[in-house]
Design an enzyme around this catalytic site. Sequence first.
Site: not given
Length: 113
Positions: A29, A45, A92, A99
Amino acid sequence: MSCLFCRVAAKEIPASIVYEDDRLVAFNDINPQAPMHVLVIPRRHIATLNDLGMDADGLVGEMVRRGAAIAEEGGYAARGYRTVFNCNADAGQTVFHIHLHVLGGRRLGWPPG
Ligand code: AMP
Ligand code: ZN
């Protein structure tokens, strides 16, 4: 291709990749929230968890098992780590390509904020 993580998977955007195969990519990250903070994504996707069909069951299983393997390789298996999928606004989610966050290396609070 406008999706950020599709572009990471295609190597159009640089990332610190820690694992990849024909179905998954895992990378550090960019704004780590723990000493280990890896994101595991499918190359395919899928925008949110709400968009998962039965055809993705195997793929999601691979994501979770890969997250566990990365944690184990980092030496975090015994002491513990956390895996998180955020879905939509209240959780959020900011990148709309699913992911799995894999976080470890510090004591993580519960309940999450
Ligand atoms: P979420 O809030 O669950 O959608 O998480 C998105 C995550 O992606 C955040 O932890 C960001 O720090 C991370 N992120 C955004 N852009 C990048 C990038 N280019 N490379 C690596 N991580 C990123
Ligand atoms: Zn995407």
